[in-house]
Write a protein that holds these residues in place. Structure first.
Motif, mmCIF file in Angstrom:
data_model
loop_
_atom_site.group_PDB
_atom_site.id
_atom_site.type_symbol
_atom_site.label_atom_id
_atom_site.label_comp_id
_atom_site.label_asym_id
_atom_site.label_seq_id
_atom_site.Cartn_x
_atom_site.Cartn_y
_atom_site.Cartn_z
ATOM 1 N N ASP A 347 0.840 -1.195 0.000
ATOM 2 C CA ASP A 347 0.000 0.000 0.000
ATOM 3 C C ASP A 347 0.880 1.252 0.000
ATOM 4 O O ASP A 347 1.470 1.603 1.020
ATOM 5 N N ARG A 464 -12.427 -5.588 3.829
ATOM 6 C CA ARG A 464 -11.957 -4.826 4.989
ATOM 7 C C ARG A 464 -12.845 -5.126 6.180
ATOM 8 O O ARG A 464 -13.927 -5.701 6.037
ATOM 9 N N GLN A 493 -7.647 -6.981 3.450
ATOM 10 C CA GLN A 493 -6.918 -5.755 3.801
ATOM 11 C C GLN A 493 -7.104 -5.424 5.277
ATOM 12 O O GLN A 493 -8.220 -5.424 5.804
ATOM 13 N N ARG A 494 -5.988 -5.134 5.940
ATOM 14 C CA ARG A 494 -6.038 -4.661 7.327
ATOM 15 C C ARG A 494 -5.146 -3.430 7.444
ATOM 16 O O ARG A 494 -4.120 -3.348 6.790
ATOM 17 N N SER A 495 -5.565 -2.495 8.295
ATOM 18 C CA SER A 495 -4.770 -1.264 8.492
ATOM 19 C C SER A 495 -4.270 -1.207 9.937
ATOM 20 O O SER A 495 -5.014 -1.565 10.862
ATOM 21 N N SER A 527 -1.990 -2.159 5.376
ATOM 22 C CA SER A 527 -1.905 -0.724 5.088
ATOM 23 C C SER A 527 -1.430 0.046 6.310
ATOM 24 O O SER A 527 -2.059 -0.026 7.368
ATOM 25 N N GLU A 529 -1.111 3.151 8.697
ATOM 26 C CA GLU A 529 -1.745 4.444 8.983
ATOM 27 C C GLU A 529 -0.625 5.303 9.554
ATOM 28 O O GLU A 529 -0.216 5.115 10.701
#
Ligand code: SF4
Length: 666
Positions: A347, A464, A493-495, A527, A529
């Motif tokens: 990402d 997500r 997807q994980r943030s 991803s 942050e």
């Protein structure tokens, strides 16, 4: 001849209180000194000493460091009667210093040491694979009668220990290891989760008959899939036989060191914790034991605030087999799904790419002189650039994903694919003829929506979750797809905040690994942050996230991209400096992608515990190493100064050696 019992006979497949609401499995309480264990108490953290048990002062000092770090039970090996006896000195010294931590004697092969230690310490760990059996690697055919005769023999050998534990109030762990199952179990059940479970149940039934219930169980393996399946099956089998719900001690054996060891432990332990299984954990790292404690604590603390969480639609039937790995069948779309390995998507949506060197953190290296791109083993498969298309041509192996509005205005639609928000989806929108990622969560991927896109051959779902109980919510979406018979590939997807530190690899390994372990997921995006505006710090985080993504795939055994080191955590039996040796072997062999190398401290348990390693480096005496090919010893008594070279020679002879890349950057 008897037949091998099947895993799924008449028992339901459910193995935990709920697959959708976080809830600890209710257990009986086990009394271990002053620190009770079970679902009425916090999940306990434990570890094991590494110094020689005969070194009383060294052991005491190590225990003090462990307790300081937060260790709640301390295990110490007792290979023979003399070490078992010395537990008394260690215990007395600790108690005189006011340290009340319960001690656990670790026993392999020696009932007489167990019977002595059970009178001294608070808990005994026995390995049902070798308590009453010596391993001869024989495949024996049993009739029902001869098998029963074996069980009678075990009962006779094991009963005295149970009686001592009852008399002294000593707890017991029946701790199965995948790599050290008895010949009897191997002959009848094979090297399987069912064999592991049955190995423990043979001993547990004896305890129950003798009305002894101060018991904990474990099902450890260095293979995370096998480990998770075995614990689940154990819970199901105990319930099926009407046994008490005994607490579980969770652990992945020989997980290794550094990030790889942490990720592997989190994939195995975290997956079970998510479903409320596990009452005490041990993270086995090839590092000082006090290093294990913060890792264990990070894993466990995540569940203290898990509830309340957003409700997840309950599950009536389980559309997967939780006791046997099967990858969800998906349609191959471009190079995603089908039999392709799960893909890694980097990402970069929050990084302004200005230079080719910006791709180095995700394994793609530009070499100006030959004007070529090179990729290392951790080269990501896709790069998600969001609203900022990459300003130069990407290397061949790397494709770009853009947000839909940006993708529409781009000229290169051969190497670029759109990410479309499910909320903005419409049937007549322009699509890529190759790949279209549709992003959403369990709420937007409704049954109606999924049925409307399921036959579009270029669609990939990009899943997500904002739920605090994220892995089970995402798993619930996979169940929806399975129940509807929809075979679209899914990217998970994980943030995570980029400043989470050690929590990041552990959390992401749990969240994503928990799905991969059940064959769910065709790709992963982790991803960051960002909490920083600094580009170089962002690139560094991108590198970390990329490496962890590959690490998770490897730990869940779904994509092997590097050498796997299966190294034991070391204990009082260790015959060389394990950390130093592991580092040295790693230095010479870490470019051998996909190879599994076991590095074990002793020849008593090492060969069994390295389970499915391709090669083994095992201590067999002072300054003497045994080298293994698979489970077979091929060189004995090799002086340690020569052992690494001989190991390399062995790999060469098998045609599995390649020279490391000369370019130091790649
Ligand atoms: S293999 Fe390692 S941890 Fe296991 S008993 Fe031997 S030295 Fe101890």
């Amino acid at each position: 001849m008897t037949t091998t019992p099947a895993i799924n006979d008449t028992l339901p497949k459910l193995y935990c209180p709920s697959l959708t609401t976080y809830q600890r499995r209710e257990t009986v309480t086990v009394h271990i000194g002053d620190t009770p264990l079970g679902s009425d108490y916090p999940i306990r953290i434990q570890s094991m000493t590494t110094v020689d048990t005969m070194d009383t002062e060294g052991s005491v000092q190590e225990v003090l460091r462990m307790v300081d770090a937060g260790c709640e039970y301390v295990r110490i090996t007792a290979p023979s009667v003399k070490e078992a006896q010395n537990l008394d000195n260690i215990r007395k010294k600790l108690r005189s210093m006011g340290i009340q931590v319960p001690l656990v004697a670790d026993i392999h092969f020696t009932p007489n040491a167990a019977e002595l230690a059970a009178r001294i310490v608070e808990k005994i760990r026995i390995n049902p694979g070798n308590y009453a059996d010596k391993k001869r690697f024989e495949n024996i055919e049993y009739t029902d009668d001869s098998y029963q005769a074996e069980l009678d023999r075990i009962r006779e050998k094991f009963t005295p220990l149970v009686k001592i534990c009852k008399e002294y109030g000593t707890a017991m762990r029946i701790g199965t290891n995948h790599g050290s199952l008895s010949d009897r179990i191997m002959s009848r059940y094979g090297d399987t989760p069912l064999g592991m479970v049955e190995s423990a149940l043979e001993f547990l039934r004896i305890c129950e008959d003798l009305h002894f219930h101060n018991i904990v169980l474990s099902m450890k393996s260095s293979n995370t899939q096998v480990m998770v399946e075995a614990y689940r099956l154990l819970v199901q089998r105990m319930a099926g036989e009407g046994m008490r719900p005994y607490p579980l001690h969770l652990g992945v054996t020989e997980a290794g060191e550094a990030d790889d060891g942490r990720i592997k432990s989190a994939v195995g332990i975290g997956t079970l914790l998510e479903d409320g299984l596990g009452d005490t954990i041990r993270v086995s790292l090839t590092e000082p034991p006090e290093n294990e404690i913060p890792v264990a604590r990070t894993l466990v603390q995540r569940y203290t605030h898990r509830t309340p969480h957003a409700a997840i639609e309950p599950v009536d039937t389980l559309p997967i087999d939780p006791f046997q790995y099967t990858r969800r069948h998906t349609r191959e779309t471009y190079n995603i799904g089908g039999t392709n390995v799960p893909r890694v998507i980097a990402d970069y949506s929050k990084i302004e790419i200005t230079d080719r060197a910006d791709l180095k953190p995700i394994g793609h290296f530009y070499l100006p002189l030959p004007d070529k791109w090179r990729m290392n083993d951790l080269g990501s498969d896709f790069i998600y650039t969001g609203k900022r298309p990459c300003p130069f041509m990407l290397p061949n192996g790397l494709k770009e994903i853009l947000d839909y509005p940006e993708w529409r205005t781009t000229e290169d639609k051969v190497n670029r694919f759109p990410l479309i928000e499910s909320t903005g989806w419409s049937e007549d929108m322009e699509l890529s003829p190759v790949l279209n990622f549709i992003a959403g969560d369990i709420h937007s991927f409704t049954e109606t929506f999924l049925l409307s896109v399921k036959d579009i051959p270029t669609v990939i779902l990009w899943l997500r979750s904002n739920n605090r109980h994220a892995m089970p919510e995402m798993r619930r979406l996979f169940f929806r797809l399975l129940n509807l018979g929809i075979n679209l590939p899914v990217i998970v997807q994980r943030s995570y905040a980029d400043n989470l530190g050690d929590e990041f690899p552990l959390y992401s390994a749990t969240d994503v690994g928990g799905l991969l372990i059940d064959g769910l997921g065709d790709g992963v995006v982790l991803s960051p942050e960002y909490q920083t505006e600094d580009k170089s710090a962002r690139l560094k985080a991108a590198e970390n996230f990329n490496n962890v993504a590959f690490g998770i795939l490897q730990a869940a055994r779904t994509r092997m991209s590097k050498t796997e080191f299966i190294s034991c955590p070391s204990c009082g039996r260790t015959l060389f400096d394990l950390q130093e040796t592991t580092a040295m072997i790693r230095k010479h062999t870490e470019h051998l992608k996909g190879l599994k190398i076991g590095i074990m401290g002793c020849i008593v348990n090492g060969p069994g515990e390295m389970a499915d390693a391709d090669y083994g480096y095992v201590g067999m005496g002072k300054d003497k190493i045994a080298l293994y090919r698979g489970q077979n010893v091929v060189k004995r008594s090799v002086p340690s100064a020569r052992a690494v070279d001989e190991l390399i020679q062995l790999i060469r002879e098998d045609g599995r050696w390649t020279d490391p890349e000369e370019n130091p950057e790649v």
